[in-house]
Design a protein around this motif. Structure first.
Motif, short mmCIF file in Angstrom:
data_model
loop_
_atom_site.label_atom_id
_atom_site.label_comp_id
_atom_site.label_asym_id
_atom_site.label_seq_id
_atom_site.Cartn_x
_atom_site.Cartn_y
_atom_site.Cartn_z
N UNK A 5 -5.52 11.08 -19.49
CA UNK A 5 -5.92 11.88 -20.53
C UNK A 5 -5.45 11.47 -21.91
N UNK A 6 -4.48 11.12 -21.90
CA UNK A 6 -3.88 10.88 -23.29
C UNK A 6 -4.30 9.86 -24.19
N UNK A 7 -5.17 8.99 -23.33
CA UNK A 7 -5.94 7.68 -24.11
C UNK A 7 -7.46 8.00 -24.42
N UNK A 8 -7.78 9.14 -24.17
CA UNK A 8 -9.06 9.75 -24.46
C UNK A 8 -9.16 9.91 -26.07
N UNK A 9 -10.19 9.26 -26.48
CA UNK A 9 -10.27 9.39 -28.12
C UNK A 9 -11.46 10.15 -28.45
N UNK A 10 -12.60 10.17 -27.70
CA UNK A 10 -13.87 11.17 -27.93
C UNK A 10 -14.46 11.57 -26.55
N UNK A 11 -14.52 12.93 -26.78
CA UNK A 11 -15.23 13.55 -25.51
C UNK A 11 -16.76 13.75 -25.94
N UNK A 12 -17.69 13.91 -25.18
CA UNK A 12 -19.07 14.35 -24.98
C UNK A 12 -19.40 15.12 -24.04
N UNK A 13 -20.54 15.62 -24.42
CA UNK A 13 -21.31 16.53 -23.33
C UNK A 13 -22.95 16.43 -23.84
N UNK A 14 -23.60 15.90 -22.83
CA UNK A 14 -24.91 15.73 -22.95
C UNK A 14 -25.62 16.89 -22.23
N UNK A 15 -26.62 17.53 -22.66
CA UNK A 15 -27.33 18.64 -21.99
C UNK A 15 -28.80 18.60 -21.80
#
Length: 90
Positions: A5-15
């Motif tokens: 989880x420490x390497x996550x740069x961008x999160x996204x959610x598609x609806x």
């Protein structure tokens, strides 16, 4: 798990959902951030972002405290609910 989880740069959610929406809830709640010399914390204040059919939301993974609010679907039929796909860019 922390290293992944420490390497996550961008999160996204598609609806995805039907229109008009036959359900309530499911907004993305983004909390304001409080930074101290020791740590970063979620504030009590927040902003709810409405989910829009066939849309995607991107936000920084680090230091952005968030949650997805519960969905209520009176008919309880899957086709009346909401589908979302979330992921991360490392």
């Amino acid at each position: 798990m922390v290293e992944r989880t420490a390497t996550r740069l961008i999160s996204f959610i598609y609806y995805l959902h039907r229109s008009p929406r036959p359900f309530t809830g499911g907004q993305l709640r983004v909390y304001d951030t409080l930074a101290t010399p020791e740590a970063v914390h979620a504030a009590a204040s927040f902003r709810d972002i409405e989910r829009v059919h066939n849309s995607i939301i991107f936000f920084p993974s680090a230091g952005v405290f968030h949650e997805v609010l519960p969905v209520t679907c009176p008919s309880r039929r899957p086709e009346d609910g909401r589908i979302s796909c979330n992921g991360w860019i490392h």
